[in-house]
Design a protein around this motif. Sequence first.
Motif, mmCIF file in Angstrom:
data_model
loop_
_atom_site.group_PDB
_atom_site.id
_atom_site.type_symbol
_atom_site.label_atom_id
_atom_site.label_comp_id
_atom_site.label_asym_id
_atom_site.label_seq_id
_atom_site.Cartn_x
_atom_site.Cartn_y
_atom_site.Cartn_z
ATOM 1 N N GLU A 190 0.835 -1.201 0.000
ATOM 2 C CA GLU A 190 0.000 0.000 0.000
ATOM 3 C C GLU A 190 0.873 1.255 0.000
ATOM 4 O O GLU A 190 0.563 2.248 -0.672
ATOM 5 C CB GLU A 190 -0.926 0.001 1.216
ATOM 6 C CG GLU A 190 -2.047 -1.028 1.132
ATOM 7 C CD GLU A 190 -2.936 -1.041 2.367
ATOM 8 O OE1 GLU A 190 -2.559 -0.397 3.377
ATOM 9 O OE2 GLU A 190 -3.996 -1.673 2.330
ATOM 10 N N LEU A 191 1.963 1.195 0.745
ATOM 11 C CA LEU A 191 2.888 2.324 0.788
ATOM 12 C C LEU A 191 3.537 2.537 -0.575
ATOM 13 O O LEU A 191 3.615 3.672 -1.073
ATOM 14 C CB LEU A 191 3.951 2.076 1.858
ATOM 15 C CG LEU A 191 5.016 3.158 2.044
ATOM 16 C CD1 LEU A 191 4.380 4.476 2.474
ATOM 17 C CD2 LEU A 191 6.046 2.706 3.078
ATOM 18 N N VAL A 192 3.992 1.475 -1.195
ATOM 19 C CA VAL A 192 4.638 1.573 -2.506
ATOM 20 C C VAL A 192 3.659 2.117 -3.539
ATOM 21 O O VAL A 192 4.027 2.926 -4.401
ATOM 22 C CB VAL A 192 5.182 0.195 -2.928
ATOM 23 C CG1 VAL A 192 5.627 0.205 -4.389
ATOM 24 C CG2 VAL A 192 6.349 -0.205 -2.027
ATOM 25 N N ASP A 193 2.393 1.705 -3.461
ATOM 26 C CA ASP A 193 1.381 2.180 -4.409
ATOM 27 C C ASP A 193 1.243 3.705 -4.373
ATOM 28 O O ASP A 193 0.916 4.336 -5.383
ATOM 29 C CB ASP A 193 0.023 1.550 -4.114
ATOM 30 C CG ASP A 193 -0.047 0.080 -4.534
ATOM 31 O OD1 ASP A 193 0.835 -0.358 -5.298
ATOM 32 O OD2 ASP A 193 -0.982 -0.608 -4.085
ATOM 33 N N LEU A 194 1.481 4.288 -3.219
ATOM 34 C CA LEU A 194 1.327 5.733 -3.082
ATOM 35 C C LEU A 194 2.353 6.509 -3.901
ATOM 36 O O LEU A 194 2.134 7.673 -4.227
ATOM 37 C CB LEU A 194 1.440 6.142 -1.610
ATOM 38 C CG LEU A 194 0.242 5.803 -0.726
ATOM 39 C CD1 LEU A 194 0.562 6.066 0.730
ATOM 40 C CD2 LEU A 194 -0.983 6.593 -1.142
#
Length: 204
Positions: A190-194
């Motif tokens: 989820e962090l990488v998607d940001l």
Amino acid sequence: MSSKKTVADEAAPLASPRLIVLAGPTAVGKGTVAACVREHHPEIWISVSVTTRKPRPGEIDGYHYHFINDAEFDALIANGGLLEWAVVHKAARYGTPRAPVDRALASGKPALLEIDLQGARQVRERMPEAFLVFLAPPSFVELVRRLVGRGTEGSAERERRLETARKEMLAESEFDATIVNTDVRTACEELVDLFSSGSSRSNS
């Protein structure tokens, strides 16, 4: 009423490179999530903080932190070498060396800072383009369980950290997005998607 963005919100892609700051209460798993990003997404540059505290078992100098003494830390402050710094849990000092961050962003790499709440506020002032992500526990009870379970602090230190964590939890509304760390790999992704499609800030 304020509108808090989460990773589930749809938004237009933001300009690259991006600087994301990951912060949250003690023992929420910031370091573990950052380590997951380092392992599975080498394209993302991750800042290595300096600290005056002693290494915990298994920590490697230069990888987890740069472990330095007070005189060296003072010199970095005096020379303007830190993007942010803070005294954490009324004990050791932590800081982010500025030059490596500037180099990473100048080269076009997405950059991640895993720091504490005080540091995140300083970065917001000095680099307003940074996107701040609050890593939250599933519950405060779970946060206590994680802190006790890792067994790296004595009872007095745990109480100090829990006192700090209660205050840190109240700062969630200051952040641009929240990720609940129920599962490390999920939080990591989820962090990488940001980095490619984060939520735009809302002041409503």
